[in-house]
Design an enzyme around this catalytic site. Structure first.
Site, PDB file in Angstrom:
ATOM      1  N   ASP A 119       0.806  -1.273   0.087  1.00 48.83           N
ATOM      2  CA  ASP A 119       0.180  -0.043   0.158  1.00 48.83           C
ATOM      3  C   ASP A 119       0.736   1.375  -0.082  1.00 48.83           C
ATOM      4  O   ASP A 119       1.813   1.309   0.676  1.00 48.83           O
ATOM      5  CB  ASP A 119      -0.867  -0.047   1.215  1.00 48.83           C
ATOM      6  CG  ASP A 119      -2.220   0.839   1.086  1.00 48.83           C
ATOM      7  OD1 ASP A 119      -2.073   1.456   0.022  1.00 48.83           O
ATOM      8  OD2 ASP A 119      -2.748   1.167   2.159  1.00 48.83           O
ATOM      9  N   HIS A 172       3.125   3.227  -8.835  1.00 45.57           N
ATOM     10  CA  HIS A 172       2.695   1.488  -9.025  1.00 45.57           C
ATOM     11  C   HIS A 172       3.992   1.074  -9.832  1.00 45.57           C
ATOM     12  O   HIS A 172       4.431   0.083  -9.384  1.00 45.57           O
ATOM     13  CB  HIS A 172       1.723   1.351 -10.173  1.00 45.57           C
ATOM     14  CG  HIS A 172       0.167   1.740  -9.300  1.00 45.57           C
ATOM     15  ND1 HIS A 172      -0.202   1.471  -7.980  1.00 45.57           N
ATOM     16  CD2 HIS A 172      -0.685   2.593  -9.722  1.00 45.57           C
ATOM     17  CE1 HIS A 172      -1.144   1.730  -7.538  1.00 45.57           C
ATOM     18  NE2 HIS A 172      -1.724   2.640  -8.595  1.00 45.57           N
ATOM     19  N   LEU A 220      10.454 -21.236  -4.415  1.00 43.41           N
ATOM     20  CA  LEU A 220       9.277 -20.335  -3.750  1.00 43.41           C
ATOM     21  C   LEU A 220       8.298 -20.176  -4.532  1.00 43.41           C
ATOM     22  O   LEU A 220       8.020 -20.259  -5.894  1.00 43.41           O
ATOM     23  CB  LEU A 220       9.923 -18.778  -3.819  1.00 43.41           C
ATOM     24  CG  LEU A 220       8.849 -17.683  -3.376  1.00 43.41           C
ATOM     25  CD1 LEU A 220       8.469 -17.827  -1.923  1.00 43.41           C
ATOM     26  CD2 LEU A 220       9.474 -16.224  -3.887  1.00 43.41           C
TER      27      LEU A 220
HETATM   28  C1  FPP Z   1      -2.037   0.223  -3.235  1.00 43.17           C
HETATM   29  O1  FPP Z   1      -1.407   1.286  -3.333  1.00 43.17           O
HETATM   30  C2  FPP Z   1      -1.358  -0.525  -4.450  1.00 43.17           C
HETATM   31  C3  FPP Z   1      -2.408  -1.195  -5.409  1.00 43.17           C
HETATM   32  C4  FPP Z   1      -3.716  -1.005  -5.529  1.00 43.17           C
HETATM   33  C5  FPP Z   1      -1.739  -1.841  -6.411  1.00 43.17           C
HETATM   34  C6  FPP Z   1      -0.225  -2.580  -6.211  1.00 43.17           C
HETATM   35  C7  FPP Z   1       0.417  -2.972  -7.227  1.00 43.17           C
HETATM   36  C8  FPP Z   1       1.644  -2.782  -7.062  1.00 43.17           C
HETATM   37  C9  FPP Z   1       2.772  -2.599  -6.159  1.00 43.17           C
HETATM   38  C10 FPP Z   1       2.608  -3.009  -8.601  1.00 43.17           C
HETATM   39  C11 FPP Z   1       2.575  -4.548  -8.594  1.00 43.17           C
HETATM   40  C12 FPP Z   1       2.998  -4.851  -9.842  1.00 43.17           C
HETATM   41  C13 FPP Z   1       2.998  -6.045 -10.564  1.00 43.17           C
HETATM   42  C14 FPP Z   1       3.552  -6.112 -11.752  1.00 43.17           C
HETATM   43  C15 FPP Z   1       2.620  -7.326  -9.820  1.00 43.17           C
HETATM   44  P1  FPP Z   1      -2.655   2.610  -3.744  1.00 43.17           P
HETATM   45  O2  FPP Z   1      -2.517   2.932  -5.096  1.00 43.17           O
HETATM   46  O3  FPP Z   1      -3.907   2.349  -3.013  1.00 43.17           O
HETATM   47  O4  FPP Z   1      -1.807   3.780  -2.746  1.00 43.17           O
HETATM   48  P2  FPP Z   1      -2.434   4.875  -1.867  1.00 43.17           P
HETATM   49  O5  FPP Z   1      -3.135   4.415  -0.971  1.00 43.17           O
HETATM   50  O6  FPP Z   1      -1.400   5.874  -1.858  1.00 43.17           O
HETATM   51  O7  FPP Z   1      -3.327   5.818  -3.075  1.00 43.17           O
END
Ligand code: FPP
Length: 259
Positions: free
Chosen positions: A36, A53, A147
């Site tokens: 997050d 992201h 893994l």
């Molecule tokens: C939450 O942060 C994150 C997500 C909804 C997406 C997670 C995805 C990734 C880390 C990329 C993974 C990629 C691959 C290729 C597997 P948020 O956007 O809700 O953050 P915020 O709360 O600060 O808005």
């Protein structure tokens, strides 16, 4: 030049010490992560959420490698929830593109490191191109024995449970299963996690103290580790990961019993 070398050594030594500490105790078998804070990380830097992201996916690559190096058996990450469809189309498309880019750039490394990729969730509503790429990665890593890397995509804990109930009902209706046969171990088989052990440790970055519909059935006795609000997923690195695992190793798990 010497300054550079000294600061490199200063960083490496404590990390080595942490690795040694973690390795001296049993490591968790299964770690789950809610990655997050990508959006906030980007916003703080005047970047788009999509860039957040992208940086987040770089952190994920390092964490997968550390997990594999530590000999942990299962890693489950929440990459796209059933609720994430509510986000703007631009962000959803960027997440889909990121998945494709991730597989293009990482599949060889996953294979080299003997990592088996697995999806939790329903890929049916993902664009055809993305589905094909994911199935290609699943097929190419299916025989790997290291893994087990689970990526939760269009996943929701409530949907997982509902899906399992539907599967059970189908099998009862078709006579494959009797109602009296249903116990916890049978029920587990119908969940996306199948025969995997429950997560021992759940990590969530960014200071949000929520489960957000992640692995609701499976985390009944999971140890929870929430980071401080300033630690956003793109900044999460091997050192913080090791510290979270050490913290877990210092806890006493009782599973409802007394010691
Ligand atoms: C939450 O942060 C994150 C997500 C909804 C997406 C997670 C995805 C990734 C880390 C990329 C993974 C990629 C691959 C290729 C597997 P948020 O956007 O809700 O953050 P915020 O709360 O600060 O808005």
């Amino acid at each position: 030049m010497y300054k550079g070398i000294f600061s490199f050594i200063k960083h490496i030594q404590p990390t080595r010490r942490l690795i040694k500490q973690v390795n001296s105790r049993p490591v968790p078998r299964h770690i789950a992560i809610i990655m997050d804070g990508n959006g906030r990380w980007a916003q703080k830097r005047g970047l788009s959420r999509e860039m957040g992201h992208r940086y987040g996916s770089e952190s994920l690559k390092d964490i997968i490698e550390s997990t594999s190096d530590l000999g942990i058996e299962y890693l489950t990450v929440f990459a796209f929830s059933t609720e994430n469809w509510k986000r703007p189309t631009k962000e959803i498309n960027a997440l889909m593109d990121l998945l494709v880019d991730y597989i293009d750039s990482e599949l060889d490394r996953l294979k080299r490191n003997n990592i088996k990729m697995n999806v939790l969730g329903d890929l049916g509503s993902f664009p055809e191109k993305v589905q094909q790429k994911i199935y290609f990665a699943l097929d190419n890593t299916k025989d790997n024995t290291g893994l087990k890397f689970n990526i939760a995509l269009n996943y929701g804990g409530r949907d997982d449970i509902l899906n399992a109930v539907r599967g059970l009902a189908d099998d009862i209706q078709s006579g494959k299963l009797a109602v009296d046969d249903i116990d916890k171990s049978i029920f587990y088989k119908y969940l996306y996690t199948g025969n995997m052990p429950d997560p021992d440790l759940l990590i969530r970055t960014s200071g949000e103290y929520r489960l957000s519909n992640f692995l609701l059935y499976q985390i009944a006795y999971t140890e929870l580790w929430f980071s401080k609000p300033s630690l956003l997923w793109p900044d999460f690195n091997q050192r913080q990961y090791l510290k979270a695992i050490l913290d877990y190793q210092n806890r006493q798990r009782r599973f409802g019993a007394i010691t």
